[in-house]
Design a protein around this motif. Structure first.
Motif, PDB file in Angstrom:
ATOM      1  N   UNK A 126      -6.261  14.040   1.188  1.00  0.00           N
ATOM      2  CA  UNK A 126      -6.345  12.629   1.540  1.00  0.00           C
ATOM      3  C   UNK A 126      -5.461  11.760   0.639  1.00  0.00           C
ATOM      4  N   UNK A 127      -4.654  10.931   1.262  1.00  0.00           N
ATOM      5  CA  UNK A 127      -3.993   9.859   0.518  1.00  0.00           C
ATOM      6  C   UNK A 127      -4.939   8.669   0.577  1.00  0.00           C
ATOM      7  N   UNK A 128      -5.397   8.227  -0.562  1.00  0.00           N
ATOM      8  CA  UNK A 128      -6.384   7.163  -0.674  1.00  0.00           C
ATOM      9  C   UNK A 128      -5.648   5.863  -0.982  1.00  0.00           C
ATOM     10  N   UNK A 129      -5.660   4.936  -0.020  1.00  0.00           N
ATOM     11  CA  UNK A 129      -4.835   3.728  -0.131  1.00  0.00           C
ATOM     12  C   UNK A 129      -5.676   2.450  -0.146  1.00  0.00           C
ATOM     13  N   UNK A 130      -6.060   1.973  -1.327  1.00  0.00           N
ATOM     14  CA  UNK A 130      -6.714   0.671  -1.420  1.00  0.00           C
ATOM     15  C   UNK A 130      -5.649  -0.392  -1.705  1.00  0.00           C
ATOM     16  N   UNK A 131      -5.283  -1.157  -0.697  1.00  0.00           N
ATOM     17  CA  UNK A 131      -4.185  -2.119  -0.861  1.00  0.00           C
ATOM     18  C   UNK A 131      -4.687  -3.537  -1.036  1.00  0.00           C
ATOM     19  N   UNK A 132      -4.359  -4.131  -2.174  1.00  0.00           N
ATOM     20  CA  UNK A 132      -4.561  -5.560  -2.388  1.00  0.00           C
ATOM     21  C   UNK A 132      -3.268  -6.233  -1.928  1.00  0.00           C
ATOM     22  N   UNK A 133      -3.368  -7.018  -0.890  1.00  0.00           N
ATOM     23  CA  UNK A 133      -2.183  -7.579  -0.248  1.00  0.00           C
ATOM     24  C   UNK A 133      -1.446  -8.595  -1.120  1.00  0.00           C
ATOM     25  N   UNK A 134      -0.129  -8.695  -0.870  1.00  0.00           N
ATOM     26  CA  UNK A 134       0.684  -9.709  -1.530  1.00  0.00           C
ATOM     27  C   UNK A 134       0.526 -11.080  -0.870  1.00  0.00           C
ATOM     28  N   UNK A 135      -0.128 -11.128   0.274  1.00  0.00           N
ATOM     29  CA  UNK A 135      -0.316 -12.390   0.986  1.00  0.00           C
ATOM     30  C   UNK A 135      -1.041 -13.405   0.109  1.00  0.00           C
ATOM     31  N   UNK A 136      -0.500 -14.619   0.017  1.00  0.00           N
ATOM     32  CA  UNK A 136      -1.162 -15.677  -0.741  1.00  0.00           C
ATOM     33  C   UNK A 136      -0.352 -16.159  -1.923  1.00  0.00           C
ATOM     34  N   UNK A 137      -0.965 -17.021  -2.703  1.00  0.00           N
ATOM     35  CA  UNK A 137      -0.280 -17.639  -3.847  1.00  0.00           C
ATOM     36  C   UNK A 137      -0.894 -17.237  -5.174  1.00  0.00           C
ATOM     37  N   UNK A 138      -1.657 -16.168  -5.215  1.00  0.00           N
ATOM     38  CA  UNK A 138      -2.345 -15.744  -6.439  1.00  0.00           C
ATOM     39  C   UNK A 138      -1.354 -15.284  -7.507  1.00  0.00           C
ATOM     40  N   UNK A 139      -1.786 -15.350  -8.740  1.00  0.00           N
ATOM     41  CA  UNK A 139      -0.961 -14.935  -9.873  1.00  0.00           C
ATOM     42  C   UNK A 139      -1.060 -13.430 -10.079  1.00  0.00           C
ATOM     43  N   UNK A 140      -0.189 -12.906 -10.920  1.00  0.00           N
ATOM     44  CA  UNK A 140      -0.255 -11.475 -11.232  1.00  0.00           C
ATOM     45  C   UNK A 140      -1.553 -11.157 -11.984  1.00  0.00           C
ATOM     46  N   UNK A 141      -2.047 -12.100 -12.779  1.00  0.00           N
ATOM     47  CA  UNK A 141      -3.306 -11.880 -13.500  1.00  0.00           C
ATOM     48  C   UNK A 141      -4.469 -11.752 -12.527  1.00  0.00           C
ATOM     49  N   UNK A 142      -4.465 -12.573 -11.492  1.00  0.00           N
ATOM     50  CA  UNK A 142      -5.514 -12.497 -10.485  1.00  0.00           C
ATOM     51  C   UNK A 142      -5.437 -11.172  -9.740  1.00  0.00           C
ATOM     52  N   UNK A 143      -4.220 -10.742  -9.406  1.00  0.00           N
ATOM     53  CA  UNK A 143      -4.044  -9.460  -8.732  1.00  0.00           C
ATOM     54  C   UNK A 143      -4.541  -8.316  -9.607  1.00  0.00           C
ATOM     55  N   UNK A 144      -4.291  -8.392 -10.888  1.00  0.00           N
ATOM     56  CA  UNK A 144      -4.750  -7.348 -11.806  1.00  0.00           C
ATOM     57  C   UNK A 144      -6.273  -7.263 -11.819  1.00  0.00           C
ATOM     58  N   UNK A 145      -6.934  -8.405 -11.891  1.00  0.00           N
ATOM     59  CA  UNK A 145      -8.396  -8.416 -11.918  1.00  0.00           C
ATOM     60  C   UNK A 145      -8.987  -7.825 -10.637  1.00  0.00           C
ATOM     61  N   UNK A 168      -7.321  16.887  -5.831  1.00  0.00           N
ATOM     62  CA  UNK A 168      -6.864  17.179  -4.482  1.00  0.00           C
ATOM     63  C   UNK A 168      -6.633  15.936  -3.653  1.00  0.00           C
ATOM     64  N   UNK A 169      -6.395  14.792  -4.335  1.00  0.00           N
ATOM     65  CA  UNK A 169      -6.054  13.565  -3.620  1.00  0.00           C
ATOM     66  C   UNK A 169      -4.806  12.955  -4.238  1.00  0.00           C
ATOM     67  N   UNK A 170      -4.155  12.089  -3.472  1.00  0.00           N
ATOM     68  CA  UNK A 170      -3.068  11.265  -3.994  1.00  0.00           C
ATOM     69  C   UNK A 170      -3.494   9.813  -3.831  1.00  0.00           C
ATOM     70  N   UNK A 171      -3.475   9.056  -4.905  1.00  0.00           N
ATOM     71  CA  UNK A 171      -3.808   7.638  -4.866  1.00  0.00           C
ATOM     72  C   UNK A 171      -2.574   6.839  -4.454  1.00  0.00           C
ATOM     73  N   UNK A 172      -2.738   5.962  -3.456  1.00  0.00           N
ATOM     74  CA  UNK A 172      -1.625   5.130  -3.000  1.00  0.00           C
ATOM     75  C   UNK A 172      -2.004   3.655  -3.168  1.00  0.00           C
ATOM     76  N   UNK A 173      -1.807   3.123  -4.357  1.00  0.00           N
ATOM     77  CA  UNK A 173      -2.211   1.744  -4.615  1.00  0.00           C
ATOM     78  C   UNK A 173      -1.049   0.762  -4.466  1.00  0.00           C
ATOM     79  N   UNK A 174      -1.403  -0.511  -4.445  1.00  0.00           N
ATOM     80  CA  UNK A 174      -0.387  -1.549  -4.585  1.00  0.00           C
ATOM     81  C   UNK A 174       0.051  -1.620  -6.035  1.00  0.00           C
ATOM     82  N   UNK A 175       1.271  -2.055  -6.270  1.00  0.00           N
ATOM     83  CA  UNK A 175       1.652  -2.440  -7.628  1.00  0.00           C
ATOM     84  C   UNK A 175       0.964  -3.772  -7.919  1.00  0.00           C
TER      85      UNK A 175
END
Length: 338
Positions: free
Chosen positions: A178-197, A219-226
């Motif tokens: 399984x590639x496990x992909x929890x994506x926090x979208x870039x949509x919006x005006x949030x800061x990088x600090x908010x994205x990190x939290x 046995x998994x590959x994590x596919x996260x957002x930067x």
């Protein structure tokens, strides 16, 4: 096949997917999304035009030098190359693994206005068995989290983390990575600090749910957002800042995790590559590679735009972007040898 044999097989496939110097090509857009993108470049959105475009991508000369696996959608996995070979057979003969997107998309989540839950669990074991039978070796499921003044709620985070874990457990039981992909979208005006939290909170929930369902992290590959600011944020983060924030979040993952393959998330191709390169300067117990979609395939689509005389141009565009990202992840090996 015994449980031990299945687990060993998943670990071996995961190791192939994160082979040093290679990444994963995400060519798994849904029929609706792919049709829309074809229309935007003047191509009639038929099943055959989608097949031709996916064959163009998969048959790019030298693709296996920088790509370990390709994620397809259900339609493509069941189609054939122009010479009659199935997509899984054709790419396997090129030295590339075939993967399959198994979620059915993010839908409005009951009780959580404005937030979504990714669906597709109904009948999943049966579908996974079919995909394995026709040649898939791994799968992908994408959870979507949006940052606003009121979201994400804990309900949305928990519900999506549980669905990801249920999917991952089903995949491993079927012998698929399984590639496990929890994506926090870039949509919006949030800061990088908010994205990190938010990204840190999402990952913590995903780790908890994976553990509760006994998913083998090796046995998994994590596919996260930067970890990156929203596209409407006026303050632009540097590659070094993106890499530092991203690695801070990732350090909470255990060493047994097979590897991390970042999504591009709508970044411009050049920016995604620059951020990927910056990440290689950080020491982690697992490889940091890429699983890009738009950042790789959009240039190919623009170069080809349905003209059969421009297939080579489309493949050249894809090949050059794959080579740039493969070079970025190979930098890690070079830095470690110094």
């Amino acid at each position: 096949m015994t449980v031990t044999e299945t687990a060993t097989g998943c670990r071996e496939i995961a190791a192939q997917l994160i082979t040093p110097g290679k990444g994963i090509l995400a060519a798994d857009e849904s029929i609706a999304t792919m049709s829309s993108r074809l229309e935007q470049v003047g191509v009639e959105p038929t099943a055959e035009s989608r097949r031709i475009y996916r064959e163009l991508l998969a048959s790019t000369p030298g693709l296996a030098d920088g790509i370990s696996g390709i994620i397809f959608c259900d339609e493509t996995l069941n189609q054939v190359f122009s010479d009659g070979r199935s997509f899984p057979q054709a790419v396997a003969e090129l030295g590339i693994l075939s993967g399959i997107k198994v979620d059915t998309g993010a839908k409005p989540c009951p009780g959580l206005q404005g937030e979504t839950i990714t669906e597709g669990l109904d009948g999943l074991p049966t579908r996974l068995a079919h995909y394995a039978e026709i040649g898939a070796t791994f799968a992908k499921w994408r959870a979507v989290i949006t940052i606003t003044d009121k979201s994400p709620s804990w309900g949305a985070v928990a519900a999506n983390a549980n669905a990801l874990a249920r999917y991952a457990a089903a995949c491993q039981e079927a012998g698929l990575v399984p590639i496990v992909e929890p994506e926090v979208l870039m949509t919006g005006s949030h800061t990088i600090a908010s994205c990190e939290d938010v990204t840190a909170s999402v990952h913590a929930a995903v780790r908890q749910q994976l553990s509760l369902l006994n998913v083998d992290l090796a046995g998994i590959v994590l596919k996260p957002n930067m970890v990156i600011e929203g596209e409407d944020c006026p303050q632009r983060s540097t590659p070094a800042e993106v890499a530092e924030a991203t690695v801070r979040v990732l350090r909470a993952w255990p060493a047994e995790l097979a590897g991390v393959a970042f999504l591009s998330g709508g970044q411009a191709p050049e920016r995604a590559t620059a951020n990927l390169e910056a990440l290689q300067h950080h020491q982690t117990p697992w490889p940091l590679t890429f699983s890009f979609g738009r950042a790789l395939v959009s240039p190919a689509l623009a170069a080809w735009h349905g003209d059969e005389t421009l297939v080579a141009a489309g493949q050249s565009a894809l090949g050059s972007h794959v080579a740039a990202n493969a070079a970025a992840v190979r930098l890690r090996t070079e830095l470690q040898s110094v």
